[in-house]
Every structure is written in structure tokens, then in C-alpha cells.
Design a protein around this motif. Structure first.
Motif, PDB file in Angstrom:
ATOM      1  N   HIS A 153       0.825  -1.216   0.000  1.00 14.99           N
ATOM      2  CA  HIS A 153       0.000   0.000   0.000  1.00 14.99           C
ATOM      3  C   HIS A 153       0.860   1.267   0.000  1.00 14.99           C
ATOM      4  O   HIS A 153       0.735   2.108   0.890  1.00 14.99           O
ATOM      5  CB  HIS A 153      -0.928   0.008   1.224  1.00 14.99           C
ATOM      6  CG  HIS A 153      -1.852  -1.152   1.297  1.00 14.99           C
ATOM      7  ND1 HIS A 153      -2.247  -1.734   2.495  1.00 14.99           N
ATOM      8  CD2 HIS A 153      -2.475  -1.856   0.310  1.00 14.99           C
ATOM      9  CE1 HIS A 153      -3.063  -2.740   2.247  1.00 14.99           C
ATOM     10  NE2 HIS A 153      -3.219  -2.841   0.935  1.00 14.99           N
ATOM     11  N   ASP A 157      -0.497   3.865   2.662  1.00 17.42           N
ATOM     12  CA  ASP A 157       0.164   3.718   3.961  1.00 17.42           C
ATOM     13  C   ASP A 157       1.440   4.552   3.873  1.00 17.42           C
ATOM     14  O   ASP A 157       2.519   4.054   3.533  1.00 17.42           O
ATOM     15  CB  ASP A 157       0.492   2.251   4.256  1.00 17.42           C
ATOM     16  CG  ASP A 157      -0.741   1.445   4.636  1.00 17.42           C
ATOM     17  OD1 ASP A 157      -1.858   1.999   4.583  1.00 17.42           O
ATOM     18  OD2 ASP A 157      -0.593   0.257   4.965  1.00 17.42           O
ATOM     19  N   THR A 160       5.616   3.960   3.897  1.00 18.55           N
ATOM     20  CA  THR A 160       6.058   2.562   3.880  1.00 18.55           C
ATOM     21  C   THR A 160       6.966   2.292   2.688  1.00 18.55           C
ATOM     22  O   THR A 160       7.868   1.451   2.766  1.00 18.55           O
ATOM     23  CB  THR A 160       4.858   1.594   3.853  1.00 18.55           C
ATOM     24  OG1 THR A 160       3.986   1.939   2.767  1.00 18.55           O
ATOM     25  CG2 THR A 160       4.090   1.641   5.161  1.00 18.55           C
ATOM     26  N   ARG A 183      -3.884   2.128  -3.123  1.00 13.91           N
ATOM     27  CA  ARG A 183      -4.781   1.072  -2.639  1.00 13.91           C
ATOM     28  C   ARG A 183      -6.215   1.241  -3.138  1.00 13.91           C
ATOM     29  O   ARG A 183      -6.916   0.264  -3.396  1.00 13.91           O
ATOM     30  CB  ARG A 183      -4.751   1.072  -1.110  1.00 13.91           C
ATOM     31  CG  ARG A 183      -5.633   0.031  -0.454  1.00 13.91           C
ATOM     32  CD  ARG A 183      -5.516   0.124   1.055  1.00 13.91           C
ATOM     33  NE  ARG A 183      -6.201  -0.959   1.730  1.00 13.91           N
ATOM     34  CZ  ARG A 183      -6.114  -1.201   3.034  1.00 13.91           C
ATOM     35  NH1 ARG A 183      -5.364  -0.409   3.796  1.00 13.91           N
ATOM     36  NH2 ARG A 183      -6.763  -2.212   3.572  1.00 13.91           N
ATOM     37  N   ASP A 192      -6.075  -3.296  -4.066  1.00 10.72           N
ATOM     38  CA  ASP A 192      -5.675  -3.638  -2.697  1.00 10.72           C
ATOM     39  C   ASP A 192      -4.986  -5.000  -2.725  1.00 10.72           C
ATOM     40  O   ASP A 192      -5.574  -6.033  -2.402  1.00 10.72           O
ATOM     41  CB  ASP A 192      -6.894  -3.662  -1.780  1.00 10.72           C
ATOM     42  CG  ASP A 192      -6.529  -3.912  -0.323  1.00 10.72           C
ATOM     43  OD1 ASP A 192      -5.317  -4.039  -0.024  1.00 10.72           O
ATOM     44  OD2 ASP A 192      -7.446  -3.994   0.513  1.00 10.72           O
ATOM     45  N   GLN A 217       6.183  -7.720   5.493  1.00  8.14           N
ATOM     46  CA  GLN A 217       5.258  -6.819   4.810  1.00  8.14           C
ATOM     47  C   GLN A 217       5.014  -5.596   5.678  1.00  8.14           C
ATOM     48  O   GLN A 217       4.640  -5.709   6.847  1.00  8.14           O
ATOM     49  CB  GLN A 217       3.950  -7.538   4.491  1.00  8.14           C
ATOM     50  CG  GLN A 217       3.062  -6.743   3.550  1.00  8.14           C
ATOM     51  CD  GLN A 217       1.917  -7.570   2.984  1.00  8.14           C
ATOM     52  OE1 GLN A 217       0.760  -7.318   3.299  1.00  8.14           O
ATOM     53  NE2 GLN A 217       2.234  -8.556   2.148  1.00  8.14           N
ATOM     54  N   HIS A 219       3.235  -2.075   6.715  1.00  3.94           N
ATOM     55  CA  HIS A 219       1.974  -1.337   6.703  1.00  3.94           C
ATOM     56  C   HIS A 219       2.078  -0.158   7.659  1.00  3.94           C
ATOM     57  O   HIS A 219       2.967  -0.105   8.512  1.00  3.94           O
ATOM     58  CB  HIS A 219       0.812  -2.238   7.144  1.00  3.94           C
ATOM     59  CG  HIS A 219       0.499  -3.342   6.189  1.00  3.94           C
ATOM     60  ND1 HIS A 219      -0.487  -3.243   5.232  1.00  3.94           N
ATOM     61  CD2 HIS A 219       1.041  -4.577   6.045  1.00  3.94           C
ATOM     62  CE1 HIS A 219      -0.542  -4.374   4.539  1.00  3.94           C
ATOM     63  NE2 HIS A 219       0.377  -5.206   5.012  1.00  3.94           N
ATOM     64  N   GLY A 271      -3.716  -8.739  10.318  1.00  4.12           N
ATOM     65  CA  GLY A 271      -3.399  -9.254   8.993  1.00  4.12           C
ATOM     66  C   GLY A 271      -3.712 -10.728   8.801  1.00  4.12           C
ATOM     67  O   GLY A 271      -3.079 -11.391   7.972  1.00  4.12           O
ATOM     68  N   ASN A 274      -4.625 -11.568   5.221  1.00  3.05           N
ATOM     69  CA  ASN A 274      -3.652 -11.146   4.216  1.00  3.05           C
ATOM     70  C   ASN A 274      -3.318 -12.310   3.274  1.00  3.05           C
ATOM     71  O   ASN A 274      -2.938 -13.392   3.728  1.00  3.05           O
ATOM     72  CB  ASN A 274      -2.396 -10.654   4.939  1.00  3.05           C
ATOM     73  CG  ASN A 274      -1.355 -10.108   4.007  1.00  3.05           C
ATOM     74  OD1 ASN A 274      -0.669 -10.864   3.336  1.00  3.05           O
ATOM     75  ND2 ASN A 274      -1.226  -8.796   3.971  1.00  3.05           N
ATOM     76  N   HIS A 289       4.036  -9.648   9.305  1.00  4.35           N
ATOM     77  CA  HIS A 289       3.159  -8.518   8.984  1.00  4.35           C
ATOM     78  C   HIS A 289       3.404  -7.459  10.057  1.00  4.35           C
ATOM     79  O   HIS A 289       3.172  -7.698  11.244  1.00  4.35           O
ATOM     80  CB  HIS A 289       1.706  -9.016   9.016  1.00  4.35           C
ATOM     81  CG  HIS A 289       0.672  -8.010   8.617  1.00  4.35           C
ATOM     82  ND1 HIS A 289       0.175  -7.071   9.493  1.00  4.35           N
ATOM     83  CD2 HIS A 289       0.011  -7.824   7.445  1.00  4.35           C
ATOM     84  CE1 HIS A 289      -0.748  -6.347   8.879  1.00  4.35           C
ATOM     85  NE2 HIS A 289      -0.869  -6.782   7.634  1.00  4.35           N
ATOM     86  N   GLU A 291       2.711  -3.569  11.271  1.00  3.45           N
ATOM     87  CA  GLU A 291       1.980  -2.302  11.210  1.00  3.45           C
ATOM     88  C   GLU A 291       2.701  -1.295  12.101  1.00  3.45           C
ATOM     89  O   GLU A 291       3.000  -1.593  13.265  1.00  3.45           O
ATOM     90  CB  GLU A 291       0.544  -2.487  11.716  1.00  3.45           C
ATOM     91  CG  GLU A 291      -0.343  -3.334  10.824  1.00  3.45           C
ATOM     92  CD  GLU A 291      -1.080  -2.504   9.776  1.00  3.45           C
ATOM     93  OE1 GLU A 291      -0.865  -1.267   9.744  1.00  3.45           O
ATOM     94  OE2 GLU A 291      -1.864  -3.096   9.009  1.00  3.45           O
TER      95      GLU A 291
END
Length: 324
Positions: A153, A157, A160, A183, A192, A217, A219, A271, A274, A289, A291
Motif C-alpha cells: 500500500h 500507507d 512505507t 490502494r 488492494d 510486509q 503497513h 493481517g 492477508n 506482517h 503495522e
């Protein structure tokens, strides 16, 4: 009449035989040598080459992303062709990768970063068609790929994409998988890519996963009262965490970040749905994942250095093979 044997006849006969057998023998030796010779090293090097500032190249690409841009994902056959191209590149056959990419409107370029001198292989669109919104792949060309950073994203996001470039530039053995659209581009959530199977992003990630390459990943989330954390760390569809992921979360915690660990507690933004996390589970590849609040991912954020250092520790563990 002389009784002396005529050696001239014998010598002439052997000479004729030698004239036949020696070239044949040499030919067989040469053929055998060629069979043992590895493929031409030129096959492993992309023909297109550029000197670039890697960070500017990536961020210049993502700066054009807009939520109202058109987007249409690649078809099934196109995704399969892209996956084959990525597989060829990972196997050291750049020329086959180029042949697979060309009909898709994609190309392969060997980049040399003007700042560091490091080399990267880039898969990116060569023109202005639909493939410009399918994303990009950057592979470290100076070492075997041991890990990948995924940015599904970018812009949406915020920052990132910059964090992904930072990880790639500052840590050896990596790859960067970058989505090619905002996204909210296109219709019905088509862009997305973290929640869609039909993307170039997913095709590339799965090809890496099939080779056992773990991925992190990235986010981002905005501050809110129901998210009293600086970071949320999970392993996607898997409910346990390997030692290197636990160590990353602990390092963030030790550096003052408030971390929610999804394998120990119920966290927001875990996630679990995901699609890259689900495919990682199927392929038995590592997946993390992460964030991050904006102050933990933006270049000028108060916790950005600590978060980046913790992520660097994670990929260093993958690079060294010390992951569990």
C-alpha cells in the motif's frame, strides 16, 4: 629383389589412421568440455543498464500514485508469465526473464546506485500501458536473495515505500516487492493487493515464497484511541512466531515502542486475512506482517530509527540463516 621390409607402407598406413583419429579425438574432447562448461555468464546479466539514485527512482515512481487512477490487474496468463520471468531471474537466467517480460510491457534493467555503488535488478514497465500500475521488483544483484520487503500500500500507507527502500539499501541479500497503484485505485478494491490473489504483486511474492525466501510486509496506521500501540507485529495466518520475529518485537519494546504481539494477544490490524500471509503458510515460507504508527515509519519520526533497526535485525537473521 630386396628382402628388406617396406616400412614406408606401414608408416603411411598409420599416418592415415592418425590423420583420421586425432581430429575425431580432439572433437570429442572439445564436445565433452563444452558439456561441462556452465552457461554463458552474459545470460545472467540484464542487457539494459543504468546509473541511478535508487531511492529517488522508487519514490519518484510512487509519487505519481493517486486514489482516483485507473487500475486493472493482469490476467491469469499474464501473471503466470510474470512468475516464470521472476523464476528465471532468480535462477540466474536474465535473458529468459527478458523474453518472458517483453510481451507484458515489462523490462529488466541492471541498476547501479550512484550513492552506494550497489547493484540491483529491476523489473518495471517499459512504456505507458496498464503494466505501469502492476508494480515493480528490485533484487539485490550483488548477493543471493535471502529475504524480501513487501510494500502493498505505497502512498496510501504513507512512508512505507521509503521504509522499504531503506531496508533494501542498508541490508544485503534483499528484494523489494512494490505495488504499482494506490490502494483505492480502480474499482471494487482491485488494487488492494494485500487482499487480492489476482495481482502482479502476489505472483512475484509467491515465486519468492516457493524458493523459501521469507518476507516482511510493511503497513502503516494512523493514531487513534483504539490503537494504543506504536507497532503491531504478527505472522499473518500463522498463530506462532519464530525466534527472530520474537527478537524483533522484543527489540522494539526495549527501545521504547509499545508493541502488540498477535501471537500472544488480540491486536488490531493483525493481517489474518492477508493473502501473502496465507500463501506463505501454504509454501512453508516465513512471513511477518508489521503495522507501524507514522512516527515509527516516517524518516523524521521520533521512533523511526528504532523501528528500522529492529527490522534490520530481522532481515539480518534471515540473511545469516539463523532463523528458526
Amino acid at each position: 629383389m630386396s628382402l628388406t621390409p617396406d616400412h614406408r607402407i606401414v608408416i603411411t598406413g598409420w599416418s592415415r589412421l592418425l590423420r583420421i583419429f586425432i581430429p575425431v579425438g580432439l572433437l570429442l574432447v572439445l564436445v565433452g568440455c563444452q558439456a561441462d562448461t556452465p552457461p554463458n555468464s552474459e545470460d545472467s546479466v540484464p542487457r539494459a543498464r543504468e546509473l541511478v539514485d535508487l531511492r529517488s527512482r522508487v519514490l519518484g515512481y510512487t509519487a505519481e500514485f493517486r486514489a482516483d487512477s485507473p487500475y486493472r490487474p493482469p490476467g491469469k496468463a499474464q501473471r503466470a508469465r510474470l512468475a516464470k520471468a521472476v523464476g528465471s531471474l532468480l535462477s540466474g537466467d536474465a535473458q529468459d526473464a527478458e523474453r518472458q517480460l517483453a510481451p507484458l510491457g515489462l523490462g529488466l534493467t541492471r541498476l547501479t546506485d550512484t550513492d552506494s555503488g550497489r547493484r540491483y535488478d529491476e523489473i518495471a514497465a517499459t512504456g505507458g500501458g496498464e503494466s505501469t500500475r502492476w508494480g515493480r521488483l528490485y533484487l539485490n544483484a550483488d548477493s543471493t536473495v535471502r529475504w524480501n520487503a513487501q510494500v502493498p500500500h505505497p502512498v496510501s500507507d504513507r512512508d512505507t515505500e521509503a521504509l522499504g527502500v531503506r531496508l533494501l539499501e542498508q541490508n544485503p541479500g534483499g528484494a523489494l516487492v512494490l505495488a504499482g497503484a494506490h490502494r483505492r485505485a480502480g474499482e471494487d478494491g482491485a488494487a488492494d493487493v494485500a487482499h487480492r490473489e489476482d495481482s502482479a504483486f502476489q505472483a512475484i511474492v509467491v515465486e519468492l515464497q516457493k524458493r523459501g525466501v521469507p518476507g516482511v510486509q510493511l503497513h502503516g496506521f494512523s493514531d487513534s484511541s483504539d490503537r494504543p500501540y506504536d507497532a503491531v507485529v504478527s505472522t499473518g495466518a500463522v498463530e506462532t512466531a519464530p525466534a527472530e520475529v520474537v527478537a524483533m518485537a522484543d527489540r522494539m519494546d526495549d527501545d521504547g515502542l509499545r508493541v502488540c504481539r498477535a501471537w500472544n494477544a488480540r491486536c488490531p490490524l493483525e493481517g489474518r486475512a492477508n493473502v501473502q500471509g496465507r500463501s506463505a503458510e501454504r509454501e512453508h515460507a516465513g512471513f511477518v506482517h508489521v503495522e507501524l504508527a507514522r512516527h515509527a515509519r516516517a524518516d523524521d519520526g521520533r521512533d523511526a530509527e528504532e523501528a528500522a533497526d529492529a527490522l534490520a535485525g530481522l532481515v539480518a537473521a534471515w540473511t545469516s540463516g539463523s532463523s528458526s
